[in-house]
Write a protein that holds these residues in place. Structure first.
Motif, PDB file in Angstrom:
ATOM      1  N   LEU A   8       0.623  -1.288  -0.021  1.00  0.00           N
ATOM      2  CA  LEU A   8       0.037  -0.030   0.199  1.00  0.00           C
ATOM      3  C   LEU A   8       0.847   1.296  -0.021  1.00  0.00           C
ATOM      4  N   HIS A   9       0.377   2.256  -0.711  1.00  0.00           N
ATOM      5  CA  HIS A   9       1.181   3.603  -0.587  1.00  0.00           C
ATOM      6  C   HIS A   9       0.449   4.637   0.121  1.00  0.00           C
ATOM      7  N   ILE A  10       0.980   5.509   0.842  1.00  0.00           N
ATOM      8  CA  ILE A  10       0.396   6.534   1.591  1.00  0.00           C
ATOM      9  C   ILE A  10       1.371   7.828   1.338  1.00  0.00           C
ATOM     10  N   ASN A  11       0.645   8.897   1.259  1.00  0.00           N
ATOM     11  CA  ASN A  11       1.362  10.149   1.038  1.00  0.00           C
ATOM     12  C   ASN A  11       0.509  11.174   1.788  1.00  0.00           C
ATOM     13  N   THR A  12       0.908  11.443   2.980  1.00  0.00           N
ATOM     14  CA  THR A  12       0.155  12.257   3.988  1.00  0.00           C
ATOM     15  C   THR A  12       0.412  13.830   3.543  1.00  0.00           C
ATOM     16  N   ASP A  13      -0.550  14.905   3.773  1.00  0.00           N
ATOM     17  CA  ASP A  13      -0.140  16.370   3.371  1.00  0.00           C
ATOM     18  C   ASP A  13       0.535  16.822   4.552  1.00  0.00           C
ATOM     19  N   THR A  14       0.559  16.353   5.778  1.00  0.00           N
ATOM     20  CA  THR A  14       1.173  16.827   7.090  1.00  0.00           C
ATOM     21  C   THR A  14       2.452  15.993   7.323  1.00  0.00           C
ATOM     22  N   ARG A  15       3.004  16.586   8.190  1.00  0.00           N
ATOM     23  CA  ARG A  15       4.112  15.940   8.766  1.00  0.00           C
ATOM     24  C   ARG A  15       3.928  14.799   9.627  1.00  0.00           C
ATOM     25  N   ARG A  16       2.748  14.812  10.493  1.00  0.00           N
ATOM     26  CA  ARG A  16       2.293  13.840  11.496  1.00  0.00           C
ATOM     27  C   ARG A  16       0.853  13.516  11.121  1.00  0.00           C
ATOM     28  N   ALA A  17       0.474  12.304  10.854  1.00  0.00           N
ATOM     29  CA  ALA A  17      -0.862  11.863  10.683  1.00  0.00           C
ATOM     30  C   ALA A  17      -1.276  10.529  11.096  1.00  0.00           C
ATOM     31  N   PHE A  18      -2.591  10.241  11.535  1.00  0.00           N
ATOM     32  CA  PHE A  18      -3.028   8.812  11.735  1.00  0.00           C
ATOM     33  C   PHE A  18      -3.980   8.571  10.602  1.00  0.00           C
ATOM     34  N   VAL A  19      -3.778   7.611   9.865  1.00  0.00           N
ATOM     35  CA  VAL A  19      -4.689   7.445   8.946  1.00  0.00           C
ATOM     36  C   VAL A  19      -5.174   5.716   9.117  1.00  0.00           C
ATOM     37  N   ASN A  20      -6.622   5.688   9.194  1.00  0.00           N
ATOM     38  CA  ASN A  20      -7.111   4.374   9.336  1.00  0.00           C
ATOM     39  C   ASN A  20      -7.025   3.604   7.949  1.00  0.00           C
ATOM     40  N   ILE A  21      -6.451   2.445   8.050  1.00  0.00           N
ATOM     41  CA  ILE A  21      -6.152   1.816   6.805  1.00  0.00           C
ATOM     42  C   ILE A  21      -6.813   0.325   6.624  1.00  0.00           C
ATOM     43  N   THR A  22      -7.731   0.368   7.631  1.00  0.00           N
ATOM     44  CA  THR A  22      -8.442  -0.935   7.805  1.00  0.00           C
ATOM     45  C   THR A  22      -9.369  -1.281   6.287  1.00  0.00           C
ATOM     46  N   PRO A  23      -9.672  -0.360   5.822  1.00  0.00           N
ATOM     47  CA  PRO A  23     -10.523  -0.915   4.491  1.00  0.00           C
ATOM     48  C   PRO A  23      -9.548  -1.145   3.538  1.00  0.00           C
ATOM     49  N   GLN A  24      -8.091  -0.782   3.514  1.00  0.00           N
ATOM     50  CA  GLN A  24      -7.426  -1.227   2.341  1.00  0.00           C
ATOM     51  C   GLN A  24      -7.028  -2.652   3.032  1.00  0.00           C
ATOM     52  N   VAL A  25      -6.722  -2.894   3.839  1.00  0.00           N
ATOM     53  CA  VAL A  25      -6.253  -4.156   4.399  1.00  0.00           C
ATOM     54  C   VAL A  25      -7.325  -5.186   4.080  1.00  0.00           C
ATOM     55  N   GLU A  26      -8.547  -4.884   4.554  1.00  0.00           N
ATOM     56  CA  GLU A  26      -9.911  -5.731   4.233  1.00  0.00           C
ATOM     57  C   GLU A  26      -9.951  -6.071   2.541  1.00  0.00           C
ATOM     58  N   ASP A  27      -9.583  -4.955   1.943  1.00  0.00           N
ATOM     59  CA  ASP A  27      -9.723  -5.119   0.492  1.00  0.00           C
ATOM     60  C   ASP A  27      -8.544  -6.100  -0.056  1.00  0.00           C
ATOM     61  N   ALA A  28      -7.295  -6.079   0.528  1.00  0.00           N
ATOM     62  CA  ALA A  28      -6.240  -6.810   0.409  1.00  0.00           C
ATOM     63  C   ALA A  28      -6.764  -8.441   0.596  1.00  0.00           C
ATOM     64  N   LEU A  29      -7.301  -8.579   1.804  1.00  0.00           N
ATOM     65  CA  LEU A  29      -7.534  -9.745   2.280  1.00  0.00           C
ATOM     66  C   LEU A  29      -8.601 -10.463   1.335  1.00  0.00           C
ATOM     67  N   VAL A  30      -9.618  -9.849   1.020  1.00  0.00           N
ATOM     68  CA  VAL A  30     -10.641 -10.244  -0.204  1.00  0.00           C
ATOM     69  C   VAL A  30      -9.696 -10.578  -1.462  1.00  0.00           C
ATOM     70  N   GLU A  31      -8.890  -9.932  -1.782  1.00  0.00           N
ATOM     71  CA  GLU A  31      -8.067 -10.015  -3.018  1.00  0.00           C
ATOM     72  C   GLU A  31      -7.333 -11.265  -2.831  1.00  0.00           C
ATOM     73  N   SER A  32      -6.820 -11.612  -1.618  1.00  0.00           N
ATOM     74  CA  SER A  32      -5.923 -12.825  -1.188  1.00  0.00           C
ATOM     75  C   SER A  32      -6.744 -13.979  -1.471  1.00  0.00           C
ATOM     76  N   GLY A  33      -7.943 -14.089  -1.176  1.00  0.00           N
ATOM     77  CA  GLY A  33      -8.882 -15.271  -1.330  1.00  0.00           C
ATOM     78  C   GLY A  33      -8.415 -16.058  -0.046  1.00  0.00           C
ATOM     79  N   ILE A  34      -7.722 -15.766   0.956  1.00  0.00           N
ATOM     80  CA  ILE A  34      -7.469 -16.458   2.182  1.00  0.00           C
ATOM     81  C   ILE A  34      -8.772 -16.197   3.063  1.00  0.00           C
ATOM     82  N   ARG A  35      -9.132 -17.645   3.681  1.00  0.00           N
ATOM     83  CA  ARG A  35     -10.140 -17.501   4.562  1.00  0.00           C
ATOM     84  C   ARG A  35      -9.852 -17.626   6.073  1.00  0.00           C
ATOM     85  N   GLU A  36      -8.658 -18.617   6.264  1.00  0.00           N
ATOM     86  CA  GLU A  36      -8.258 -18.867   7.712  1.00  0.00           C
ATOM     87  C   GLU A  36      -6.725 -18.420   7.651  1.00  0.00           C
TER      88      GLU A  36
END
Length: 138
Positions: A8-36
């Protein structure tokens, strides 16, 4: 056993930031096809972090204030590391917040406790950085 890797690639507009990446990780999990199995998510830069916590803006402001008290950005000359760079505080903040998380995968979903979400912590931003998602299982 299957293995899946995605960056995954992230570029923040500020020096410090907190970004929720849960949706991107969930998308990767679906893409993987792994269930367990297990999903590892880690920052591939030494001035960034990945951690699990609550998605609550007040908590994120608390993190920011707490980290700035522990390792204030300025004055830059308070750190031996700062010479060519001015990001010693970012290295220290990353050490406190951690490099990676591992989450169980059950039934094709991230097996979280209540309120848990995956966050990317940026401590020296304004440029593109990479995160690794590695999922193993069946």
């Amino acid at each position: 056993m299957k293995s899946f890797r995605k960056e995954l690639h992230i570029n923040t507009d500020t020096r410090r930031a907190f970004v929720n990446i849960t949706p991107q990780v969930e998308d990767a999990l679906v893409e993987s096809g792994i269930r367990e199995g297990l999903a590892l998510v880690n920052a591939m830069h030494i001035t960034a972090s990945v951690f699990i916590n609550d998605h609550e803006s007040g908590l994120h402001r608390d993190f920011e204030r707490w980290l700035e008290k522990l390792a204030p950005e300025k004055p830059h000359d308070q750190y031996d590391h700062n010479g060519y760079e001015d990001n010693a505080d970012a290295h220290l903040k990353r050490s406190v917040m951690g490099r990676e998380v591992v989450v169980a995968v059950t039934g094709g979903r991230l097996d979280f406790g209540p309120w848990e979400q995956i966050f990317y912590g940026e401590f020296d931003g304004k440029r593109s950085k990479r995160l690794l998602v590695k999922i193993i299982g069946e």
